[in-house]
Design a protein around this motif. Sequence first.
Motif, PDB file in Angstrom:
ATOM      1  N   ILE A 454       5.432  60.878  21.793  1.00 52.05           N
ATOM      2  CA  ILE A 454       6.776  61.402  21.567  1.00 52.05           C
ATOM      3  C   ILE A 454       7.094  61.482  20.071  1.00 52.05           C
ATOM      4  O   ILE A 454       7.703  62.442  19.601  1.00 52.05           O
ATOM      5  CB  ILE A 454       7.832  60.549  22.307  1.00 52.05           C
ATOM      6  N   ARG A 455       6.640  60.464  19.315  1.00 50.12           N
ATOM      7  CA  ARG A 455       6.953  60.445  17.876  1.00 50.12           C
ATOM      8  C   ARG A 455       6.311  61.606  17.133  1.00 50.12           C
ATOM      9  O   ARG A 455       6.739  61.957  16.026  1.00 50.12           O
ATOM     10  CB  ARG A 455       6.504  59.123  17.256  1.00 50.12           C
ATOM     11  N   ASP A 456       5.270  62.221  17.716  1.00 51.26           N
ATOM     12  CA  ASP A 456       4.558  63.308  17.041  1.00 51.26           C
ATOM     13  C   ASP A 456       5.038  64.695  17.482  1.00 51.26           C
ATOM     14  O   ASP A 456       4.488  65.712  17.041  1.00 51.26           O
ATOM     15  CB  ASP A 456       3.055  63.197  17.315  1.00 51.26           C
ATOM     16  N   ILE A 457       6.050  64.739  18.358  1.00 59.31           N
ATOM     17  CA  ILE A 457       6.542  66.027  18.876  1.00 59.31           C
ATOM     18  C   ILE A 457       7.798  66.432  18.113  1.00 59.31           C
ATOM     19  O   ILE A 457       8.737  65.646  17.970  1.00 59.31           O
ATOM     20  CB  ILE A 457       6.844  65.931  20.383  1.00 59.31           C
ATOM     21  N   PRO A 460      13.772  69.709  18.980  1.00 56.52           N
ATOM     22  CA  PRO A 460      14.963  70.197  18.255  1.00 56.52           C
ATOM     23  C   PRO A 460      15.919  69.053  17.927  1.00 56.52           C
ATOM     24  O   PRO A 460      15.918  68.012  18.602  1.00 56.52           O
ATOM     25  CB  PRO A 460      15.596  71.179  19.255  1.00 56.52           C
ATOM     26  N   LYS A 461      16.760  69.231  16.918  1.00 53.71           N
ATOM     27  CA  LYS A 461      17.635  68.152  16.451  1.00 53.71           C
ATOM     28  C   LYS A 461      18.651  67.699  17.488  1.00 53.71           C
ATOM     29  O   LYS A 461      18.877  66.516  17.670  1.00 53.71           O
ATOM     30  CB  LYS A 461      18.371  68.604  15.183  1.00 53.71           C
ATOM     31  N   ASP A 462      19.295  68.656  18.173  1.00 51.85           N
ATOM     32  CA  ASP A 462      20.424  68.324  19.025  1.00 51.85           C
ATOM     33  C   ASP A 462      20.007  67.900  20.437  1.00 51.85           C
ATOM     34  O   ASP A 462      20.597  68.342  21.436  1.00 51.85           O
ATOM     35  CB  ASP A 462      21.381  69.524  19.125  1.00 51.85           C
ATOM     36  N   ILE A 463      18.995  67.047  20.541  1.00 49.40           N
ATOM     37  CA  ILE A 463      18.603  66.539  21.857  1.00 49.40           C
ATOM     38  C   ILE A 463      18.290  65.044  21.754  1.00 49.40           C
ATOM     39  O   ILE A 463      18.016  64.519  20.674  1.00 49.40           O
ATOM     40  CB  ILE A 463      17.368  67.270  22.429  1.00 49.40           C
ATOM     41  N   LEU A 464      18.335  64.386  22.905  1.00 47.71           N
ATOM     42  CA  LEU A 464      17.956  62.982  22.991  1.00 47.71           C
ATOM     43  C   LEU A 464      17.136  62.790  24.251  1.00 47.71           C
ATOM     44  O   LEU A 464      17.614  63.037  25.363  1.00 47.71           O
ATOM     45  CB  LEU A 464      19.202  62.094  23.043  1.00 47.71           C
ATOM     46  N   VAL A 465      15.865  62.394  24.091  1.00 56.43           N
ATOM     47  CA  VAL A 465      14.997  62.154  25.242  1.00 56.43           C
ATOM     48  C   VAL A 465      15.405  60.829  25.881  1.00 56.43           C
ATOM     49  O   VAL A 465      15.389  59.783  25.227  1.00 56.43           O
ATOM     50  CB  VAL A 465      13.513  62.095  24.819  1.00 56.43           C
ATOM     51  N   ILE A 466      15.828  60.880  27.158  1.00 57.59           N
ATOM     52  CA  ILE A 466      16.336  59.665  27.807  1.00 57.59           C
ATOM     53  C   ILE A 466      15.430  59.135  28.913  1.00 57.59           C
ATOM     54  O   ILE A 466      15.532  57.966  29.290  1.00 57.59           O
ATOM     55  CB  ILE A 466      17.746  59.893  28.390  1.00 57.59           C
ATOM     56  N   ALA A 467      14.532  59.992  29.448  1.00 53.47           N
ATOM     57  CA  ALA A 467      13.680  59.510  30.544  1.00 53.47           C
ATOM     58  C   ALA A 467      12.487  60.429  30.723  1.00 53.47           C
ATOM     59  O   ALA A 467      12.518  61.609  30.359  1.00 53.47           O
ATOM     60  CB  ALA A 467      14.473  59.426  31.849  1.00 53.47           C
ATOM     61  N   ARG A 478       9.577  55.798  24.554  1.00 53.11           N
ATOM     62  CA  ARG A 478       9.514  55.187  23.233  1.00 53.11           C
ATOM     63  C   ARG A 478       8.649  56.076  22.346  1.00 53.11           C
ATOM     64  O   ARG A 478       8.037  57.023  22.825  1.00 53.11           O
ATOM     65  CB  ARG A 478       8.916  53.781  23.312  1.00 53.11           C
ATOM     66  N   GLY A 479       8.589  55.749  21.086  1.00 52.86           N
ATOM     67  CA  GLY A 479       7.819  56.578  20.171  1.00 52.86           C
ATOM     68  C   GLY A 479       6.351  56.652  20.531  1.00 52.86           C
ATOM     69  O   GLY A 479       5.699  57.674  20.312  1.00 52.86           O
ATOM     70  N   ASP A 480       5.793  55.566  21.106  1.00 53.23           N
ATOM     71  CA  ASP A 480       4.371  55.557  21.443  1.00 53.23           C
ATOM     72  C   ASP A 480       4.109  55.938  22.899  1.00 53.23           C
ATOM     73  O   ASP A 480       3.017  55.688  23.417  1.00 53.23           O
ATOM     74  CB  ASP A 480       3.770  54.185  21.138  1.00 53.23           C
TER      75      ASP A 480
END
Length: 513
Positions: A454-457, A460-467, A478-480
Amino acid sequence: MKSISVDSEKLILTLQGIIVGVLTGIIVSSFRWSIGSLLKIFQGLFIQARHNGWLIVGLLIFLVIVGLLVSMMLKKQPNISGSGIPQVEAQLDGELELNWWSILWRKFVGGIMSIGPGLFLGREGPAIQLGASVGQGFGTVLKVDSGVSKRILIASGAAGGLAAAFNAPIAGSMFVLEEVYHNFSPMVWITALASAVSSNLIALYVFGLTPVLNIPYKLSLPIKYYWHLLLLGIVLGLMGRVYQKVLLYMPSLYAKTKIPRHLQGMIPLILLIPVGMTFPKFIGGGNDMIINLNNLKVGFWILIGLFALRFIFSMVSYGSGLPGGIFLPILNLGAIIGAIYAVFMHQVGLLPLTFESNLIIFSMAGYFACIGKAPFTAIILVTEMVGSLGHLMPLAVISLVAYIVVDMLNGAPIYESLKEKLNINDSYLNRVSHLTDRVEIPIFEGSSIDGKYIRDIAFPKDILVIAIYRGESQIIPRGDTMIKAGDRIVMMVNAGKRSLLKRKLTELINGID
């Protein structure tokens, strides 16, 4: 480990989908019955008008009044125009906010008044919008707060609408997933299926178990004649692209008349009088004509003329903006193309006329598959409407060929193209609503982010990955956390920018710069 809350949400949405389906089934069945009854009355009136000048005057006055009443509805609520499917797509994409009650009663009344007299319009598009309005209204009454749940209820109502219109619950669910919602989330499809099945049960109670298109055929098409499917598929693809171009041009053509948009429906309503008096059996959406097409026993040129009539007047009818769909008219035109092809090939000695019914059935699927660019829906819909599983292979072949032809000609899905022509309220899109809506994106095999952390993707700015859903399991990102093919990524987004962000995410996943 399974999430109990997710399972509970699925159960609640499924039960809600059943309720939405029952309500939709009642409303759409009433809508469908009213249109069918009114069409029979007008067919009789048009025949009598051939020998009664006063009746012609009476029909003219009545249809002008109908046009004025519908124009008042369109002026007050422009979003009841056309099939309503583009509006539902825009609503689900977060681009359009609709008043469900205003849409529901005006689409119901305006649709009956527009389609019932015999215009070449379908009942299925309005049925989908009616169902979507029922789903939205149900969510409003229950005070559903979640934007996702609201959309799922709207989508489930749309599935129920198509199911009741055509007695096709599986196709209703598939159409919503493939063409309207563009998401195969389990929560969406199970709720849509629950709504479609319950809605269809109501329709079966009202209209009986006989398939909507009960087309008899004697034999299955032998393998040695499958080359006809390739050739016919190419013809359907070419004609499908023509249909797309002409339909999208019609509003511009109507604009040249300088008649206000809400009054343009007067044109097809007045033209309906000579058309109905000359061809009373061929007016309406075309359901009965498809069933009896094989029994007409007419020649090649008569079929060409019939296709020209149906094509031109369906464009005139839909292009005016009156409430009515193109779903059934597309199937009708596809059936006529199949009949034309069968008769021509019989005349040149390359195909026994015994298989005319088969090609009529196959062509309906191929024509809708390429115009709507929804091949799975086309295959399942025709299978359910005809009531036979014996055509799956030829339906798949012809739909695939027709789809590829339109794709090579740069044809886009017709409902998506129509959605782009809607007058979207920019003030609604630009409102401030930070991270209040949800987008769910599936990751397919070969995706550009498959196997990445996830940390390497570069999201877009206006999003939040929640699940992240992997099968039935929910993973807290998480990032890893590594993304794998088959995952479903759930993200919170700005509601006003949902459609734009979804498009950017799709391009990211597909590896498009």
